[in-house]
Design a protein around this motif. Structure first.
Motif, PDB file in Angstrom:
ATOM      1  N   ILE A  78      56.229  26.395  12.730  1.00  0.00           N
ATOM      2  CA  ILE A  78      54.991  26.712  12.036  1.00  0.00           C
ATOM      3  C   ILE A  78      55.215  26.814  10.529  1.00  0.00           C
ATOM      4  O   ILE A  78      54.395  26.355   9.725  1.00  0.00           O
ATOM      5  CB  ILE A  78      54.394  28.029  12.575  1.00  0.00           C
ATOM      6  CG1 ILE A  78      54.062  27.899  14.057  1.00  0.00           C
ATOM      7  CG2 ILE A  78      53.149  28.430  11.787  1.00  0.00           C
ATOM      8  CD1 ILE A  78      53.069  26.811  14.376  1.00  0.00           C
ATOM      9  N   GLU A  79      56.324  27.410  10.132  1.00  0.00           N
ATOM     10  CA  GLU A  79      56.621  27.539   8.709  1.00  0.00           C
ATOM     11  C   GLU A  79      56.788  26.168   8.054  1.00  0.00           C
ATOM     12  O   GLU A  79      56.329  25.936   6.934  1.00  0.00           O
ATOM     13  CB  GLU A  79      57.883  28.389   8.505  1.00  0.00           C
ATOM     14  CG  GLU A  79      57.656  29.876   8.781  1.00  0.00           C
ATOM     15  CD  GLU A  79      58.944  30.674   8.769  1.00  0.00           C
ATOM     16  OE1 GLU A  79      59.995  30.110   8.396  1.00  0.00           O
ATOM     17  OE2 GLU A  79      58.905  31.870   9.133  1.00  0.00           O
ATOM     18  N   ALA A  80      57.452  25.252   8.765  1.00  0.00           N
ATOM     19  CA  ALA A  80      57.650  23.907   8.231  1.00  0.00           C
ATOM     20  C   ALA A  80      56.314  23.184   8.091  1.00  0.00           C
ATOM     21  O   ALA A  80      56.065  22.479   7.095  1.00  0.00           O
ATOM     22  CB  ALA A  80      58.588  23.119   9.144  1.00  0.00           C
ATOM     23  N   ILE A  81      55.441  23.340   9.070  1.00  0.00           N
ATOM     24  CA  ILE A  81      54.119  22.705   9.017  1.00  0.00           C
ATOM     25  C   ILE A  81      53.302  23.285   7.868  1.00  0.00           C
ATOM     26  O   ILE A  81      52.620  22.548   7.141  1.00  0.00           O
ATOM     27  CB  ILE A  81      53.397  22.889  10.366  1.00  0.00           C
ATOM     28  CG1 ILE A  81      54.084  22.049  11.447  1.00  0.00           C
ATOM     29  CG2 ILE A  81      51.916  22.515  10.263  1.00  0.00           C
ATOM     30  CD1 ILE A  81      53.615  22.349  12.852  1.00  0.00           C
ATOM     31  N   ALA A  82      53.367  24.607   7.695  1.00  0.00           N
ATOM     32  CA  ALA A  82      52.629  25.257   6.603  1.00  0.00           C
ATOM     33  C   ALA A  82      53.153  24.813   5.246  1.00  0.00           C
ATOM     34  O   ALA A  82      52.386  24.654   4.292  1.00  0.00           O
ATOM     35  CB  ALA A  82      52.709  26.774   6.743  1.00  0.00           C
ATOM     36  N   GLU A  83      54.471  24.613   5.160  1.00  0.00           N
ATOM     37  CA  GLU A  83      55.066  24.151   3.895  1.00  0.00           C
ATOM     38  C   GLU A  83      54.511  22.786   3.496  1.00  0.00           C
ATOM     39  O   GLU A  83      54.371  22.479   2.310  1.00  0.00           O
ATOM     40  CB  GLU A  83      56.591  24.074   4.035  1.00  0.00           C
ATOM     41  CG  GLU A  83      57.312  25.396   3.861  1.00  0.00           C
ATOM     42  CD  GLU A  83      57.166  25.948   2.461  1.00  0.00           C
ATOM     43  OE1 GLU A  83      57.322  25.174   1.491  1.00  0.00           O
ATOM     44  OE2 GLU A  83      56.882  27.155   2.335  1.00  0.00           O
ATOM     45  N   ASN A  84      54.186  21.952   4.484  1.00  0.00           N
ATOM     46  CA  ASN A  84      53.675  20.609   4.202  1.00  0.00           C
ATOM     47  C   ASN A  84      52.209  20.611   3.766  1.00  0.00           C
ATOM     48  O   ASN A  84      51.708  19.600   3.271  1.00  0.00           O
ATOM     49  CB  ASN A  84      53.822  19.723   5.440  1.00  0.00           C
ATOM     50  CG  ASN A  84      55.281  19.430   5.771  1.00  0.00           C
ATOM     51  OD1 ASN A  84      56.144  19.525   4.899  1.00  0.00           O
ATOM     52  ND2 ASN A  84      55.554  19.093   7.015  1.00  0.00           N
ATOM     53  N   ALA A  85      51.532  21.734   3.972  1.00  0.00           N
ATOM     54  CA  ALA A  85      50.110  21.820   3.611  1.00  0.00           C
ATOM     55  C   ALA A  85      49.946  22.193   2.146  1.00  0.00           C
ATOM     56  O   ALA A  85      50.793  22.874   1.559  1.00  0.00           O
ATOM     57  CB  ALA A  85      49.406  22.837   4.494  1.00  0.00           C
ATOM     58  N   GLU A  86      48.838  21.739   1.558  1.00  0.00           N
ATOM     59  CA  GLU A  86      48.513  22.081   0.173  1.00  0.00           C
ATOM     60  C   GLU A  86      47.299  23.010   0.171  1.00  0.00           C
ATOM     61  O   GLU A  86      46.214  22.636   0.610  1.00  0.00           O
ATOM     62  CB  GLU A  86      48.199  20.817  -0.639  1.00  0.00           C
ATOM     63  CG  GLU A  86      49.395  19.886  -0.819  1.00  0.00           C
ATOM     64  CD  GLU A  86      49.033  18.668  -1.657  1.00  0.00           C
ATOM     65  OE1 GLU A  86      48.022  18.736  -2.405  1.00  0.00           O
ATOM     66  OE2 GLU A  86      49.742  17.659  -1.555  1.00  0.00           O
ATOM     67  N   ILE A  87      47.504  24.230  -0.333  1.00  0.00           N
ATOM     68  CA  ILE A  87      46.429  25.230  -0.362  1.00  0.00           C
ATOM     69  C   ILE A  87      46.539  26.038  -1.645  1.00  0.00           C
ATOM     70  O   ILE A  87      47.619  26.548  -1.967  1.00  0.00           O
ATOM     71  CB  ILE A  87      46.510  26.200   0.836  1.00  0.00           C
ATOM     72  CG1 ILE A  87      46.744  25.458   2.156  1.00  0.00           C
ATOM     73  CG2 ILE A  87      45.247  27.046   0.912  1.00  0.00           C
ATOM     74  CD1 ILE A  87      47.005  26.391   3.338  1.00  0.00           C
ATOM     75  N   ASP A  88      45.451  26.153  -2.353  1.00  0.00           N
ATOM     76  CA  ASP A  88      45.394  27.038  -3.522  1.00  0.00           C
ATOM     77  C   ASP A  88      44.866  28.385  -3.025  1.00  0.00           C
ATOM     78  O   ASP A  88      43.664  28.609  -2.953  1.00  0.00           O
ATOM     79  CB  ASP A  88      44.470  26.447  -4.591  1.00  0.00           C
ATOM     80  CG  ASP A  88      44.497  27.263  -5.875  1.00  0.00           C
ATOM     81  OD1 ASP A  88      45.354  28.168  -5.990  1.00  0.00           O
ATOM     82  OD2 ASP A  88      43.647  27.010  -6.759  1.00  0.00           O
ATOM     83  N   ILE A  89      45.781  29.268  -2.684  1.00  0.00           N
ATOM     84  CA  ILE A  89      45.403  30.527  -2.036  1.00  0.00           C
ATOM     85  C   ILE A  89      44.861  31.519  -3.062  1.00  0.00           C
ATOM     86  O   ILE A  89      45.541  31.838  -4.039  1.00  0.00           O
ATOM     87  CB  ILE A  89      46.614  31.141  -1.307  1.00  0.00           C
ATOM     88  CG1 ILE A  89      47.130  30.164  -0.247  1.00  0.00           C
ATOM     89  CG2 ILE A  89      46.248  32.471  -0.659  1.00  0.00           C
ATOM     90  CD1 ILE A  89      48.419  30.600   0.404  1.00  0.00           C
ATOM     91  N   PRO A  90      43.645  32.028  -2.855  1.00  0.00           N
ATOM     92  CA  PRO A  90      43.082  33.014  -3.788  1.00  0.00           C
ATOM     93  C   PRO A  90      43.887  34.318  -3.768  1.00  0.00           C
ATOM     94  O   PRO A  90      44.374  34.749  -2.727  1.00  0.00           O
ATOM     95  CB  PRO A  90      41.669  33.254  -3.247  1.00  0.00           C
ATOM     96  CG  PRO A  90      41.397  32.115  -2.325  1.00  0.00           C
ATOM     97  CD  PRO A  90      42.712  31.688  -1.779  1.00  0.00           C
ATOM     98  N   ASP A  91      44.010  34.928  -4.925  1.00  0.00           N
ATOM     99  CA  ASP A  91      44.749  36.192  -5.021  1.00  0.00           C
ATOM    100  C   ASP A  91      44.159  37.259  -4.101  1.00  0.00           C
ATOM    101  O   ASP A  91      44.894  38.076  -3.533  1.00  0.00           O
ATOM    102  CB  ASP A  91      44.745  36.706  -6.462  1.00  0.00           C
ATOM    103  CG  ASP A  91      45.592  35.834  -7.385  1.00  0.00           C
ATOM    104  OD1 ASP A  91      46.471  35.108  -6.874  1.00  0.00           O
ATOM    105  OD2 ASP A  91      45.370  35.876  -8.605  1.00  0.00           O
ATOM    106  N   CYS A  92      42.836  37.251  -3.950  1.00  0.00           N
ATOM    107  CA  CYS A  92      42.198  38.298  -3.148  1.00  0.00           C
ATOM    108  C   CYS A  92      42.666  38.238  -1.696  1.00  0.00           C
ATOM    109  O   CYS A  92      42.811  39.283  -1.039  1.00  0.00           O
ATOM    110  CB  CYS A  92      40.677  38.194  -3.225  1.00  0.00           C
ATOM    111  SG  CYS A  92      39.985  36.668  -2.562  1.00  0.00           S
ATOM    112  N   MET A  93      42.932  37.046  -1.165  1.00  0.00           N
ATOM    113  CA  MET A  93      43.384  36.929   0.221  1.00  0.00           C
ATOM    114  C   MET A  93      44.797  37.479   0.381  1.00  0.00           C
ATOM    115  O   MET A  93      45.131  38.086   1.401  1.00  0.00           O
ATOM    116  CB  MET A  93      43.329  35.469   0.683  1.00  0.00           C
ATOM    117  CG  MET A  93      41.936  34.893   0.755  1.00  0.00           C
ATOM    118  SD  MET A  93      41.875  33.237   1.528  1.00  0.00           S
ATOM    119  CE  MET A  93      42.089  33.674   3.267  1.00  0.00           C
ATOM    120  N   VAL A  94      45.621  37.273  -0.649  1.00  0.00           N
ATOM    121  CA  VAL A  94      46.975  37.823  -0.620  1.00  0.00           C
ATOM    122  C   VAL A  94      46.916  39.347  -0.680  1.00  0.00           C
ATOM    123  O   VAL A  94      47.615  40.042   0.064  1.00  0.00           O
ATOM    124  CB  VAL A  94      47.811  37.274  -1.790  1.00  0.00           C
ATOM    125  CG1 VAL A  94      49.214  37.891  -1.789  1.00  0.00           C
ATOM    126  CG2 VAL A  94      47.908  35.752  -1.715  1.00  0.00           C
TER     127      VAL A  94
END
Length: 481
Positions: free
Chosen positions: A291-307
Motif C-alpha cells: 500500500i505504501e508503494a502504491i501511495a508513493e506512486n500517486a500524486e496528491i496535493d494534501i491540504p494542511d488541514c487534513m494533516v
C-alpha cells in the motif's frame, strides 16, 4: 441559489444569501429559547416581549445566535448545489446586510484534493518469513513460569536480592521533604532497578521492622528538573519480606498452565502459535509495503488541514491509550520536556503519509468501481458479533444506521486490499529471524501508519460554523449605518 468560484488553493469560494424571513424565523426561535435569561424593568423575568428585549439590549442582541443556527442549513444547500466535498470547516464572512434585511454571506472552504493515481498493479514486494527460535519459545515458557510463581512471607532472615519488600519511605533534601518523595505500604522488588540507583542495594540486609536512612543521589538525567543531580536521604522502614517461589519446569508445570500432559507438548504448542503469529506479522508487513508503494506512486496535493485533523486523531488515540494506564497527556509532556507543538511536529510526517494512503485507496475504489455485496457486509457484521460473543441476529438489533455504513465501508476496504494483493503478488520469501516483540507503551507516541489501520480510520466531518466575530462585526456595522 449560490455562486461558486475555485481559487488556486483548491478552495471553493461560495456566496449565497439568507433571506430576512429566514433570519426573522431563526431570531424568534432564539428569543423563545433564551428569553428567560433577560430581565426587563416592569416585566417578570422571561415575560418581556421580544421587541422590548431588543430595545433594551440592542437590536442585534439575537443576531449572532440566530445566524449561527441558520447558517449550517444554508451552507449545506450551497455545498449540495455545486456537488462539493469539503474537508474542513469554512471560513465565513458576512459580506453585507441589505436594506431589506437579506444577509449576504461568503464562505471559503478547502476541498477534497484531486488524486492522480500512478501504478497500482504489478508492484513487487518482498514477503519476509520469520523463523521461530528456541530462545523465543523458552522466553514464552519463562513468562508462563513467572506468571505461575507465588510469593511467600519470609520471617527470620533479612532482605535479599530478588525479594519483594513492603516498605514506608520519606525522602528529603537538606532536611526538607520534597513532593512525591513520601509513601506508605509500597512494594519494591529488590534488584529490579525500579528506584533511584543505590536505594535497593542499601536495603539488602535489613530486617522486618527495621528503619534506616538511605543516602542516594538523583541521576543527572532524572525527569524532574528540581531533583536532577541532587543528594537526598530516604528514611525507610521494612514492613514485610516476600520470597518468590518459582515452579519447576516439568510435566506437572505443563499440566498446571495448559491442556497438555507433557512439557514437550506444551513447548510444541507455543512454537506453533508463535509461527502463526509470525506468519500474520509477515503478511501484515507485506500488505503495508504494498500500500505504501502504491501511495508513493500517486500524486496528491494534501491540504494542511487534513494533516492537522489526522494529528488530532492520533493524539486522541494516544490520550486514550494513556488513560488506560492512568496517565494524562500533560503529564507525559512534562515528563519528556516536550511541548504540545513539538509533539504535533513529530507526528506530522506520519500523519501526512496516513492521509495520502487513505486518499489513494479511496481513489482506487472509485477507479475500479469496487462495491460490497450484502453477503460481504453481513460477513463483517458476523465477525463483530463473534467478537462480542453474540449471535448475528442479536447483534444486528443493536446496529445503528451509522454502524451499518461502517460495516459497508469495511467490506469495501477489505475487498480493495484483496484486489491489490491479487494484482501485486509477493516476491520470493526472504528468511529472517524476528526479534522479540515488545509490548506497545504509552511513552512511544509515534504510531506508524498501516494499511489496515488507515483503512479502519473513519474521518469525522465537522459541522460548519460561522466565525462569531464576523457575524457580530457585520451586524454592528449595519446598525451604525
Amino acid at each position: 441559489m449560490s455562486t461558486m468560484v475555485k481559487n488556486e488553493k483548491n478552495q471553493a469560494v461560495l456566496t449565497f444569501e439568507i433571506s430576512k424571513a429566514a433570519m426573522d424565523e431563526a431570531t424568534e426561535a432564539v428569543f423563545l429559547k433564551n428569553r428567560g435569561k433577560y430581565a426587563i424593568p416592569g416585566f417578570r423575568k422571561g415575560k418581556a416581549p421580544r421587541k422590548m428585549v431588543e430595545q433594551y439590549y440592542g437590536a442585534g442582541v439575537f443576531f449572532e445566535d440566530a445566524f449561527n443556527s441558520i447558517f449550517p442549513e444554508a451552507y449545506e444547500a450551497a455545498i449540495a448545489e455545486h456537488s462539493l466535498q469539503p474537508v474542513d470547516r469554512p471560513d465565513v464572512e458576512l459580506e453585507d446586510i441589505t436594506d431589506d434585511g437579506t444577509v449576504q454571506v461568503k464562505a471559503t472552504v478547502t476541498l477534497m484534493p484531486e488524486v492522480k493515481l500512478g501504478k497500482y498493479e504489478g508492484i513487487k514486494v518482498d514477503l519476509v518469513e520469520y523463523n521461530v527460535t528456541d530462545e523465543e519459545v523458552e522466553h514464552e515458557v519463562q513468562h508462563a513460569q513467572d506468571h505461575a510463581s507465588r510469593f511467600e512471607d519470609i520471617e527470620g532472615r533479612p532482605v535479599q536480592n530478588g525479594d519483594t519488600v513492603g516498605l514506608n519511605y520519606s525522602g528529603s533534601i537538606d532536611g526538607v521533604k520534597f513532593e512525591g518523595g513520601t509513601a506508605e505500604n509500597q512494594t519494591l522488588e529488590i534488584g529490579s532497578g525500579s528506584f533511584i540507583p543505590g536505594f535497593e542495594e542499601q536495603m539488602i540486609g535489613m530486617n522486618i521492622g527495621e528503619e534506616k536512612a538511605l543516602k542516594v543521589k538523583f541521576p543527572e538525567d532524572y525527569h524532574a528538573e528540581d531533583l536532577k543531580g541532587k543528594e537526598a536521604v530516604f528514611d525507610v522502614k521494612v514492613l514485610s519480606i516476600k520470597e518468590k517461589q518459582v515452579p519447576a519446569l516439568d510435566d506437572e508445570f505443563a499440566k498446571d498452565v495448559s491442556e497438555f500432559d507433557t512439557l514437550a507438548e506444551y513447548k510444541a504448542d507455543i512454537k506453533a502459535k508463535l509461527e502463526e503469529r509470525k506468519k500474520n506479522q509477515a503478511e501484515s508487513e507485506m500488505e503495508n509495503k504494498r500500500i505504501e508503494a502504491i501511495a508513493e506512486n500517486a500524486e496528491i496535493d494534501i491540504p494542511d488541514c487534513m494533516v492537522e485533523q489526522q494529528i488530532d486523531s492520533q493524539l486522541r488515540d494516544m490520550e486514550m491509550r494513556m488513560s488506560y494506564q492512568g496517565l494524562k497527556l500533560e503529564d507525559y509532556l512534562k515528563y519528556t520536556g516536550m511541548t504540545l507543538q513539538q509533539m504535533r511536529d513529530m507526528y506530522r510526517e506520519g500523519a501526512k503519509k496516513t492521509v495520502k494512503i487513505r486518499l489513494t485507496l479511496a481513489e482506487i475504489i472509485k477507479a475500479e468501481k469496487i462495491e460490497a455485496t450484502q453477503e460481504e457486509i453481513d460477513a463483517e457484521i458476523e465477525k463483530y458479533a463473534q467478537n462480542y460473543g453474540q449471535s448475528v441476529e442479536e447483534f444486528q438489533k443493536s446496529v445503528t444506521e451509522d454502524q451499518k455504513e461502517y460495516f459497508k465501508e469495511m467490506a469495501v476496504m477489505n475487498k480493495t486490499l484483496a484486489f491489490l494483493k491479487e494484482k501485486n503478488p509477493a516476491k520470493k520469501a526472504v528468511k529472517k529471524t524476528a526479534s522479540k516483540t515488545k509490548e506497545a507503551k504509552a511513552d512511544t507516541p509515534e504510531e506508524k501508519p498501516t494499511a489496515k489501520k488507515t483503512a479502519e480510520k473513519k474521518s469525522t466531518e465537522k459541522k460548519p460554523a460561522a466565525k462569531k466575530p464576523a457575524a457580530k462585526k457585520a451586524q454592528e456595522e449595519k446598525q451604525e449605518q
